[in-house]
Design a protein around this motif. Structure first.
Motif, PDB file in Angstrom:
ATOM      1  N   SER A 196      -5.918   4.673  22.243  1.00 35.59           N
ATOM      2  CA  SER A 196      -4.605   4.575  21.620  1.00 35.59           C
ATOM      3  C   SER A 196      -4.469   5.574  20.467  1.00 35.59           C
ATOM      4  CB  SER A 196      -4.371   3.161  21.090  1.00 35.59           C
ATOM      5  OG  SER A 196      -5.209   2.896  19.970  1.00 35.59           O
ATOM      6  N   GLN A 197      -3.255   5.771  20.026  1.00 35.47           N
ATOM      7  CA  GLN A 197      -2.995   6.722  18.946  1.00 35.47           C
ATOM      8  C   GLN A 197      -3.307   6.127  17.568  1.00 35.47           C
ATOM      9  OE1 GLN A 197       0.991   8.280  18.982  1.00 35.47           O
ATOM     10  NE2 GLN A 197       0.703   9.533  17.152  1.00 35.47           N
ATOM     11  N   ASN A 198      -2.997   4.863  17.386  1.00 35.70           N
ATOM     12  CA  ASN A 198      -3.121   4.257  16.063  1.00 35.70           C
ATOM     13  C   ASN A 198      -4.490   3.649  15.777  1.00 35.70           C
ATOM     14  OD1 ASN A 198      -0.414   4.854  15.460  1.00 35.70           O
ATOM     15  ND2 ASN A 198       0.297   2.947  16.397  1.00 35.70           N
ATOM     16  N   TYR A 199      -5.189   3.193  16.821  1.00 37.16           N
ATOM     17  CA  TYR A 199      -6.419   2.432  16.606  1.00 37.16           C
ATOM     18  C   TYR A 199      -7.640   3.034  17.303  1.00 37.16           C
ATOM     19  CZ  TYR A 199      -3.012  -1.098  15.170  1.00 37.16           C
ATOM     20  OH  TYR A 199      -1.978  -1.774  14.561  1.00 37.16           O
ATOM     21  N   ALA A 200      -7.656   4.342  17.456  1.00 32.85           N
ATOM     22  CA  ALA A 200      -8.766   4.977  18.163  1.00 32.85           C
ATOM     23  C   ALA A 200     -10.075   4.896  17.380  1.00 32.85           C
ATOM     24  CB  ALA A 200      -8.429   6.437  18.465  1.00 32.85           C
TER      25      ALA A 200
ATOM     26  N   LYS B 151     -13.603   1.645  13.661  1.00 34.25           N
ATOM     27  CA  LYS B 151     -13.512   0.619  12.618  1.00 34.25           C
ATOM     28  C   LYS B 151     -12.484  -0.457  12.970  1.00 34.25           C
ATOM     29  CE  LYS B 151     -10.001   2.949   9.753  1.00 34.25           C
ATOM     30  NZ  LYS B 151      -9.710   3.559   8.429  1.00 34.25           N
ATOM     31  N   PHE B 152     -11.525  -0.115  13.836  1.00 32.52           N
ATOM     32  CA  PHE B 152     -10.467  -1.054  14.172  1.00 32.52           C
ATOM     33  C   PHE B 152     -10.862  -2.065  15.240  1.00 32.52           C
ATOM     34  CE2 PHE B 152      -7.798   2.581  12.640  1.00 32.52           C
ATOM     35  CZ  PHE B 152      -7.232   1.922  11.555  1.00 32.52           C
ATOM     36  N   TRP B 153     -11.867  -1.734  16.077  1.00 34.87           N
ATOM     37  CA  TRP B 153     -12.142  -2.594  17.226  1.00 34.87           C
ATOM     38  C   TRP B 153     -13.611  -2.860  17.504  1.00 34.87           C
ATOM     39  CZ3 TRP B 153     -15.141   0.348  20.368  1.00 34.87           C
ATOM     40  CH2 TRP B 153     -14.973   1.742  20.299  1.00 34.87           C
TER      41      TRP B 153
END
Length: 244
Positions: A221-225, A228-230
């Protein structure tokens, strides 16, 4: 059963339930611990409730420690809140030169925050649900526990004891599988991850594979690549699909 977006600064409705003995908890650390609101968990809880037709949603003042303890055997238990792990007391040196190791149960230093946590006025429901209290719950038949909890690893995250404490607690309570975080996670990113995860579960994907595919989608994805996000979200226990 979905519990999300607790009101930390106001005590919720209480039912007197004997709390686990906290005589050896890190009382100084716990007394000064405060949490701020998690606005994305409100959207998360509402969206997931719509994806699960027979779900019960408890938010704000209703998102209490008591409501979790008194609702046994939910098929899915989703908790969207703050988690904490308090560091162990330091080792002290005795007069004879020997070391006095801290006598603290890590299950008392791991926990989750619910309505009224910042007030902590005592009684049966003080907004603090420790891992030790979780071991006394009846989650036999619960196929999945999801800790959508920012700061689950708060404290000495390098040792991993915080995550271990909660994982062990839910396993002892009878839960078949858990999804939890290894470190502090972004509120909005976690909300999007959880919604996508449940959409995949509804399609029949396994409890482990649904999380993996959700994380791969975020990677692209563009926002959560960024990892740290996933990448801090991990599965434990039974990885297969759930029974209806």
């Amino acid at each position: 059963m979905i519990v999300a977006n607790p009101t930390f600064d106001q005590p919720g409705t209480t039912t007197q339930i004997a709390s686990a003995e906290r005589g050896n908890t890190r009382s100084i650390d716990l007394a000064t611990l405060k949490f701020g609101p998690l606005p994305a968990t409100a959207i998360e809880g509402d969206t997931i409730a719509k994806l699960l037709p027979n779900s019960r949603l408890f938010t704000q003042a209703q998102a209490t420690e008591t409501v979790i303890k008194t609702n046994t055997n939910p098929r899915i238990l989703h908790l969207a809140t703050h988690g904490f792990f308090l560091k162990s007391a330091p080792t002290t040196q005795a007069k004879d030169g020997s070391s006095n190791l801290p006598n603290e149960n890590p299950l008392l230093r791991s926990g989750l925050a619910f309505s009224g946590f910042n007030m902590r006025q005592g009684g049966g429901d003080d907004g603090v649900l420790t891992a030790l209290e979780i071991t006394g719950m009846d989650l036999r038949g619960t196929q999945l526990v999801v800790l959508s909890a920012c700061e689950t690893g708060l404290g000495d995250v390098q040792s991993g004891e915080g995550v271990y404490g909660l994982r062990r607690a839910f396993t002892l309570a009878g839960a078949q599988a858990q999804v939890m975080t290894l470190w502090r996670v972004d509120d909005n990113a976690t909300k999007d991850l959880m919604v996508n995860y449940y959409q995949r579960l509804n399609k029949g994907e396994g409890r482990g594979d649904a999380l993996r595919q959700t994380q791969l989608a975020m990677l692209k994805s563009q926002n959560y690549a960024h990892p740290k996000f996933w990448s801090g979200m991990i599965p434990a226990g039974d990885w297969r699909g759930m029974n209806p």
